[in-house]
Design a protein around this motif. Sequence first.
Motif, PDB file in Angstrom:
ATOM      1  N   ASP A  88       0.849  -1.183   0.000  1.00  0.00           N
ATOM      2  CA  ASP A  88       0.000   0.000   0.000  1.00  0.00           C
ATOM      3  C   ASP A  88       0.888   1.238   0.000  1.00  0.00           C
ATOM      4  O   ASP A  88       2.119   1.134  -0.131  1.00  0.00           O
ATOM      5  N   ASP A  89       0.301   2.416   0.108  1.00  0.00           N
ATOM      6  CA  ASP A  89       1.072   3.656  -0.009  1.00  0.00           C
ATOM      7  C   ASP A  89       2.082   3.831   1.113  1.00  0.00           C
ATOM      8  O   ASP A  89       3.048   4.596   0.976  1.00  0.00           O
ATOM      9  N   ASP A  90       1.888   3.151   2.244  1.00  0.00           N
ATOM     10  CA  ASP A  90       2.801   3.259   3.381  1.00  0.00           C
ATOM     11  C   ASP A  90       3.766   2.078   3.462  1.00  0.00           C
ATOM     12  O   ASP A  90       4.445   1.890   4.467  1.00  0.00           O
ATOM     13  N   PHE A  91       3.811   1.290   2.411  1.00  0.00           N
ATOM     14  CA  PHE A  91       4.655   0.099   2.324  1.00  0.00           C
ATOM     15  C   PHE A  91       4.283  -0.965   3.353  1.00  0.00           C
ATOM     16  O   PHE A  91       5.107  -1.787   3.750  1.00  0.00           O
ATOM     17  N   GLY A  92       3.035  -0.936   3.787  1.00  0.00           N
ATOM     18  CA  GLY A  92       2.431  -2.125   4.344  1.00  0.00           C
ATOM     19  C   GLY A  92       1.894  -2.923   3.171  1.00  0.00           C
ATOM     20  O   GLY A  92       2.233  -2.665   2.005  1.00  0.00           O
ATOM     21  N   PRO A 195      12.194  -3.836  -1.395  1.00  0.00           N
ATOM     22  CA  PRO A 195      12.851  -4.244  -0.149  1.00  0.00           C
ATOM     23  C   PRO A 195      13.097  -5.750  -0.097  1.00  0.00           C
ATOM     24  O   PRO A 195      12.318  -6.544  -0.630  1.00  0.00           O
ATOM     25  N   LEU A 196      14.188  -6.128   0.574  1.00  0.00           N
ATOM     26  CA  LEU A 196      14.525  -7.545   0.700  1.00  0.00           C
ATOM     27  C   LEU A 196      13.818  -8.218   1.861  1.00  0.00           C
ATOM     28  O   LEU A 196      13.533  -9.416   1.810  1.00  0.00           O
ATOM     29  N   GLU A 197      13.559  -7.446   2.935  1.00  0.00           N
ATOM     30  CA  GLU A 197      12.998  -8.070   4.138  1.00  0.00           C
ATOM     31  C   GLU A 197      11.506  -7.814   4.300  1.00  0.00           C
ATOM     32  O   GLU A 197      10.813  -8.582   4.972  1.00  0.00           O
ATOM     33  N   ASN A 198      10.990  -6.765   3.697  1.00  0.00           N
ATOM     34  CA  ASN A 198       9.567  -6.426   3.775  1.00  0.00           C
ATOM     35  C   ASN A 198       8.953  -6.740   2.426  1.00  0.00           C
ATOM     36  O   ASN A 198       8.966  -5.928   1.504  1.00  0.00           O
ATOM     37  N   THR A 199       8.427  -7.955   2.292  1.00  0.00           N
ATOM     38  CA  THR A 199       7.969  -8.432   0.988  1.00  0.00           C
ATOM     39  C   THR A 199       6.540  -8.949   1.087  1.00  0.00           C
ATOM     40  O   THR A 199       6.105  -9.390   2.144  1.00  0.00           O
ATOM     41  N   ARG A 203       9.573 -13.163  -0.957  1.00  0.00           N
ATOM     42  CA  ARG A 203      10.611 -12.895  -1.952  1.00  0.00           C
ATOM     43  C   ARG A 203      10.508 -11.438  -2.386  1.00  0.00           C
ATOM     44  O   ARG A 203       9.411 -10.885  -2.531  1.00  0.00           O
ATOM     45  N   ALA A 204      11.655 -10.808  -2.605  1.00  0.00           N
ATOM     46  CA  ALA A 204      11.660  -9.430  -3.082  1.00  0.00           C
ATOM     47  C   ALA A 204      11.012  -9.352  -4.459  1.00  0.00           C
ATOM     48  O   ALA A 204      11.160 -10.262  -5.285  1.00  0.00           O
ATOM     49  N   VAL A 205      10.273  -8.268  -4.719  1.00  0.00           N
ATOM     50  CA  VAL A 205       9.491  -8.160  -5.945  1.00  0.00           C
ATOM     51  C   VAL A 205       9.844  -6.891  -6.714  1.00  0.00           C
ATOM     52  O   VAL A 205      10.351  -5.918  -6.158  1.00  0.00           O
ATOM     53  N   PRO A 273      20.974 -19.378  -0.455  1.00  0.00           N
ATOM     54  CA  PRO A 273      21.825 -18.251  -0.843  1.00  0.00           C
ATOM     55  C   PRO A 273      21.309 -16.903  -0.354  1.00  0.00           C
ATOM     56  O   PRO A 273      22.102 -16.002  -0.049  1.00  0.00           O
ATOM     57  N   GLN A 274      19.978 -16.739  -0.279  1.00  0.00           N
ATOM     58  CA  GLN A 274      19.440 -15.465   0.187  1.00  0.00           C
ATOM     59  C   GLN A 274      19.883 -15.169   1.614  1.00  0.00           C
ATOM     60  O   GLN A 274      20.131 -14.007   1.970  1.00  0.00           O
ATOM     61  N   ASP A 275      20.016 -16.201   2.444  1.00  0.00           N
ATOM     62  CA  ASP A 275      20.487 -15.989   3.812  1.00  0.00           C
ATOM     63  C   ASP A 275      21.912 -15.442   3.807  1.00  0.00           C
ATOM     64  O   ASP A 275      22.267 -14.581   4.624  1.00  0.00           O
ATOM     65  N   ALA A 276      22.737 -15.957   2.898  1.00  0.00           N
ATOM     66  CA  ALA A 276      24.114 -15.469   2.804  1.00  0.00           C
ATOM     67  C   ALA A 276      24.145 -14.010   2.361  1.00  0.00           C
ATOM     68  O   ALA A 276      24.955 -13.211   2.857  1.00  0.00           O
ATOM     69  N   LEU A 277      23.264 -13.637   1.421  1.00  0.00           N
ATOM     70  CA  LEU A 277      23.201 -12.240   0.980  1.00  0.00           C
ATOM     71  C   LEU A 277      22.793 -11.337   2.131  1.00  0.00           C
ATOM     72  O   LEU A 277      23.395 -10.267   2.345  1.00  0.00           O
ATOM     73  N   ASN A 278      21.768 -11.751   2.877  1.00  0.00           N
ATOM     74  CA  ASN A 278      21.329 -10.934   4.009  1.00  0.00           C
ATOM     75  C   ASN A 278      22.450 -10.760   5.035  1.00  0.00           C
ATOM     76  O   ASN A 278      22.650  -9.669   5.582  1.00  0.00           O
ATOM     77  N   HIS A 279      23.179 -11.844   5.302  1.00  0.00           N
ATOM     78  CA  HIS A 279      24.274 -11.769   6.267  1.00  0.00           C
ATOM     79  C   HIS A 279      25.399 -10.877   5.746  1.00  0.00           C
ATOM     80  O   HIS A 279      26.017 -10.123   6.514  1.00  0.00           O
ATOM     81  N   ALA A 280      25.660 -10.938   4.445  1.00  0.00           N
ATOM     82  CA  ALA A 280      26.708 -10.084   3.875  1.00  0.00           C
ATOM     83  C   ALA A 280      26.328  -8.612   3.971  1.00  0.00           C
ATOM     84  O   ALA A 280      27.189  -7.747   4.181  1.00  0.00           O
TER      85      ALA A 280
END
Length: 343
Positions: A88-92, A195-199, A203-205, A273-280
Amino acid sequence: MAEADPSIFAQMKAVDVREIADATALSDVLDENPRPFVVRGLVKDWPLVKAGRKSPRAARNYLLEHARPVPFTVTIGQPGRDGRLFYDDDFGMNFREARGKLGDIFRGFDDNEGRADVPAIYLTSVDMKLFFDGLVENNRSPVSDRDPLHSIWIGTSTRVAAHNDFPRNLACCAVGRRRFTVFPPEQFENLYIGPLENTPAGRAVSMVDFHAPDLDAYPRFAEALEHGQVAELEPGDAIYIPSMWWHHVEGLSPFNVLVNYWWRDTPAFLGQPQDALNHAILAIRDLPREERDFWRKLYDHYVFDNPPKVTAHIPEKARGVLAPLTAKTAGQIRAFLLRTLNR
């Protein structure tokens, strides 16, 4: 707002169609083909497909015959959003989740059937083995030799933003019609990933609205379109989506059912692999440039290149996690990471 000419989408290349004789032939094609392809009529003989050809309600009744008496999670969108499940407009999120028996949820489909401007109703990635009895056995997987995860998606007309998945994917259109718009993995920069964590669904879109692309805000999307491919699936058709290919998915009919199979060719004990990216991002991205450059060289040495010289000087019995991973050594890495991350 500068919008893409609709003819651009019409002129996009169609996903290749392959003729497949049987499951054995499909397995061979999957192993030799690194790009998406469509198989017409692959699952046309499924009882679920046959029920859907009678009517949407017949398909729902067929599913209800197999459903277990457990709560299902359903996504409910907002009216007037053209079925787009997004921010939505507030990124919820512009949708909410509810839980209920499948029969109660299906009554919502019945009540909204034929109405204009209805809210999106979507049951996403439901594990067929956990939530249904006999559905997997009666509608046989074309890739059962790969021990896939069996998922079913049931909804009204919906639009799911372009995203990718690490596992390989065979998606079968069982009821209604689907449109897949796919892009090679390297097009991520031109798809303007959010965003990577707020999807919306893990998965990021892509932030681009494919029905009204704003080329002022997302000018590189025009380049992505040059590499995109489109496939429209009828009941019984299937599309293969290789690992990490981006795909935008639309349910085009008032009622749609998709069955998909995810599998990975690498051992299940390996990490994501996504976990490794987040950790990096946590550990490396915000370091000074000269330190990042050093860590890039270490990653090349131990991960991306991994030449024989990495371990040639270490006795084989002492190489530990530098040797090819096993379930045991992968577990050791996972335990070590949990200890260090929880400090």
